[in-house]
Design a protein around this motif. Structure first.
Motif, PDB file in Angstrom:
ATOM      1  N   THR A   1       0.859  -1.190   0.000  1.00  0.00           N
ATOM      2  CA  THR A   1       0.000   0.000   0.000  1.00  0.00           C
ATOM      3  C   THR A   1       0.890   1.233   0.000  1.00  0.00           C
ATOM      4  O   THR A   1       2.101   1.135   0.192  1.00  0.00           O
ATOM      5  N   SER A   2       0.267   2.363  -0.184  1.00  0.00           N
ATOM      6  CA  SER A   2       0.940   3.636   0.046  1.00  0.00           C
ATOM      7  C   SER A   2       0.544   4.107   1.435  1.00  0.00           C
ATOM      8  O   SER A   2      -0.513   3.714   1.948  1.00  0.00           O
ATOM      9  N   ALA A   3       1.377   4.920   2.058  1.00  0.00           N
ATOM     10  CA  ALA A   3       1.079   5.472   3.383  1.00  0.00           C
ATOM     11  C   ALA A   3       1.077   6.988   3.257  1.00  0.00           C
ATOM     12  O   ALA A   3       2.079   7.587   2.860  1.00  0.00           O
ATOM     13  N   VAL A   4      -0.061   7.610   3.585  1.00  0.00           N
ATOM     14  CA  VAL A   4      -0.250   9.042   3.405  1.00  0.00           C
ATOM     15  C   VAL A   4      -0.580   9.701   4.741  1.00  0.00           C
ATOM     16  O   VAL A   4      -1.452   9.225   5.464  1.00  0.00           O
ATOM     17  N   ALA A   5       0.127  10.773   5.054  1.00  0.00           N
ATOM     18  CA  ALA A   5      -0.170  11.529   6.274  1.00  0.00           C
ATOM     19  C   ALA A   5      -1.417  12.366   6.030  1.00  0.00           C
ATOM     20  O   ALA A   5      -1.483  13.121   5.068  1.00  0.00           O
ATOM     21  N   ARG A   6      -2.404  12.226   6.886  1.00  0.00           N
ATOM     22  CA  ARG A   6      -3.643  13.005   6.743  1.00  0.00           C
ATOM     23  C   ARG A   6      -3.546  14.349   7.439  1.00  0.00           C
ATOM     24  O   ARG A   6      -4.217  15.298   7.059  1.00  0.00           O
ATOM     25  N   VAL A   7      -2.719  14.401   8.477  1.00  0.00           N
ATOM     26  CA  VAL A   7      -2.413  15.645   9.192  1.00  0.00           C
ATOM     27  C   VAL A   7      -0.905  15.653   9.382  1.00  0.00           C
ATOM     28  O   VAL A   7      -0.247  14.635   9.154  1.00  0.00           O
ATOM     29  N   ASN A   8      -0.335  16.775   9.795  1.00  0.00           N
ATOM     30  CA  ASN A   8       1.085  16.774  10.101  1.00  0.00           C
ATOM     31  C   ASN A   8       1.324  15.673  11.136  1.00  0.00           C
ATOM     32  O   ASN A   8       0.640  15.625  12.156  1.00  0.00           O
ATOM     33  N   SER A   9       2.265  14.801  10.846  1.00  0.00           N
ATOM     34  CA  SER A   9       2.473  13.617  11.671  1.00  0.00           C
ATOM     35  C   SER A   9       3.948  13.416  11.968  1.00  0.00           C
ATOM     36  O   SER A   9       4.817  13.944  11.268  1.00  0.00           O
ATOM     37  N   GLU A  10       4.201  12.641  13.000  1.00  0.00           N
ATOM     38  CA  GLU A  10       5.571  12.274  13.337  1.00  0.00           C
ATOM     39  C   GLU A  10       5.633  10.757  13.438  1.00  0.00           C
ATOM     40  O   GLU A  10       4.729  10.123  13.984  1.00  0.00           O
ATOM     41  N   VAL A  11       6.680  10.193  12.861  1.00  0.00           N
ATOM     42  CA  VAL A  11       6.880   8.743  12.909  1.00  0.00           C
ATOM     43  C   VAL A  11       8.290   8.445  13.394  1.00  0.00           C
ATOM     44  O   VAL A  11       9.192   9.278  13.309  1.00  0.00           O
ATOM     45  N   MET A  12       8.432   7.247  13.904  1.00  0.00           N
ATOM     46  CA  MET A  12       9.732   6.747  14.316  1.00  0.00           C
ATOM     47  C   MET A  12      10.064   5.584  13.372  1.00  0.00           C
ATOM     48  O   MET A  12       9.337   4.594  13.340  1.00  0.00           O
ATOM     49  N   PHE A  13      11.116   5.744  12.563  1.00  0.00           N
ATOM     50  CA  PHE A  13      11.521   4.692  11.632  1.00  0.00           C
ATOM     51  C   PHE A  13      12.464   3.723  12.340  1.00  0.00           C
ATOM     52  O   PHE A  13      13.489   4.133  12.881  1.00  0.00           O
ATOM     53  N   VAL A  14      12.107   2.435  12.324  1.00  0.00           N
ATOM     54  CA  VAL A  14      12.946   1.389  12.908  1.00  0.00           C
ATOM     55  C   VAL A  14      13.531   0.585  11.749  1.00  0.00           C
ATOM     56  O   VAL A  14      12.812  -0.164  11.075  1.00  0.00           O
ATOM     57  N   PRO A  15      14.825   0.741  11.480  1.00  0.00           N
ATOM     58  CA  PRO A  15      15.439   0.007  10.372  1.00  0.00           C
ATOM     59  C   PRO A  15      15.435  -1.508  10.629  1.00  0.00           C
ATOM     60  O   PRO A  15      15.582  -1.960  11.761  1.00  0.00           O
ATOM     61  N   ARG A  16      15.240  -2.269   9.553  1.00  0.00           N
ATOM     62  CA  ARG A  16      15.228  -3.733   9.649  1.00  0.00           C
ATOM     63  C   ARG A  16      16.515  -4.265  10.275  1.00  0.00           C
ATOM     64  O   ARG A  16      16.491  -5.167  11.095  1.00  0.00           O
ATOM     65  N   VAL A  17      17.662  -3.687   9.920  1.00  0.00           N
ATOM     66  CA  VAL A  17      18.945  -4.152  10.459  1.00  0.00           C
ATOM     67  C   VAL A  17      18.949  -4.053  11.990  1.00  0.00           C
ATOM     68  O   VAL A  17      19.403  -4.971  12.673  1.00  0.00           O
ATOM     69  N   LEU A  18      18.442  -2.947  12.496  1.00  0.00           N
ATOM     70  CA  LEU A  18      18.365  -2.744  13.938  1.00  0.00           C
ATOM     71  C   LEU A  18      17.417  -3.757  14.578  1.00  0.00           C
ATOM     72  O   LEU A  18      17.731  -4.354  15.618  1.00  0.00           O
ATOM     73  N   PHE A  19      16.269  -3.969  13.957  1.00  0.00           N
ATOM     74  CA  PHE A  19      15.293  -4.915  14.494  1.00  0.00           C
ATOM     75  C   PHE A  19      15.876  -6.326  14.518  1.00  0.00           C
ATOM     76  O   PHE A  19      15.728  -7.053  15.503  1.00  0.00           O
ATOM     77  N   HIS A  20      16.577  -6.714  13.451  1.00  0.00           N
ATOM     78  CA  HIS A  20      17.219  -8.034  13.399  1.00  0.00           C
ATOM     79  C   HIS A  20      18.286  -8.175  14.482  1.00  0.00           C
ATOM     80  O   HIS A  20      18.418  -9.241  15.091  1.00  0.00           O
ATOM     81  N   ARG A  21      19.036  -7.101  14.705  1.00  0.00           N
ATOM     82  CA  ARG A  21      20.064  -7.131  15.745  1.00  0.00           C
ATOM     83  C   ARG A  21      19.422  -7.386  17.112  1.00  0.00           C
ATOM     84  O   ARG A  21      19.908  -8.195  17.894  1.00  0.00           O
ATOM     85  N   MET A  22      18.315  -6.718  17.379  1.00  0.00           N
ATOM     86  CA  MET A  22      17.612  -6.910  18.641  1.00  0.00           C
ATOM     87  C   MET A  22      17.103  -8.346  18.752  1.00  0.00           C
ATOM     88  O   MET A  22      17.267  -8.995  19.781  1.00  0.00           O
ATOM     89  N   LEU A  23      16.524  -8.874  17.677  1.00  0.00           N
ATOM     90  CA  LEU A  23      15.985 -10.235  17.720  1.00  0.00           C
ATOM     91  C   LEU A  23      17.085 -11.283  17.872  1.00  0.00           C
ATOM     92  O   LEU A  23      16.896 -12.282  18.567  1.00  0.00           O
TER      93      LEU A  23
END
Length: 161
Positions: free
Chosen positions: A95-117
């Motif tokens: 899908t596409s992801a569209v901000a409907r209002v001014n928004s803030e997100v936290m990007f978690v890179p896959r490499v970081l997630f794999h390191r944690m797992l």
């Protein structure tokens, strides 16, 4: 204090529910914050995923386009994980992801997630179960949505200026 706020946010994310603070702190420390202006796309259908996004404020809609029609598949508010599959594997965005209002997100890179797992194998098993259930649910929703779209009358939306 900001790191603890991020950890508190991650505690509310379904996929990470019940994870120890130590693991969430690792993710929060390595995550990247992004501001997304209203109307902007966070990512587009077909983009290669590099990780997942946690909505920390605002609203992000997951949409698909059928000709000039935009169909909202899901609405994501605070503490929602967007693009969770991108955390575990390289995939193209469905899908596409569209901000409907001014928004803030936290990007978690896959490499970081794999390191944690890899450091916490017990968490990897939990993530596997939760993502499996989520993918099955999403496939059911897409099948239902496909039926609705096929049954809907065809019309074009006015073009934006």
């Amino acid at each position: 204090m900001a790191l603890q706020n991020d950890v508190d946010l991650l505690k509310r994310v379904d996929l990470l529910r019940g994870f120890p603070d130590e693991q969430l702190r690792l993710l929060a420390f390595g995550a990247e914050r992004e501001l997304v202006r209203a109307g902007r796309e966070l990512f587009r259908t077909g983009d290669e995923s590099q990780g997942g996004y946690v909505v920390s404020g605002g609203q992000i809609d997951l949409v698909i386009y059928r000709g000039s029609r935009e169909v909202v598949v899901d609405t994501c508010a605070e503490a929602t994980l967007v693009g969770e599959l991108g955390l575990v594997t390289a995939a193209t965005r469905a899908t596409s992801a569209v901000a409907r209002v001014n928004s803030e997100v936290m990007f978690v890179p896959r490499v970081l997630f794999h390191r944690m797992l890899s450091s916490y194998p017990e968490s990897a098993a939990i993530v596997h179960e939760r993502i499996s259930a989520s993918v099955h649910s999403m496939l059911r929703q897409l099948e239902e949505l496909h039926s609705v779209i096929q049954a809907a009358p065809k019309f074009d939306l006015p073009k934006r200026r």
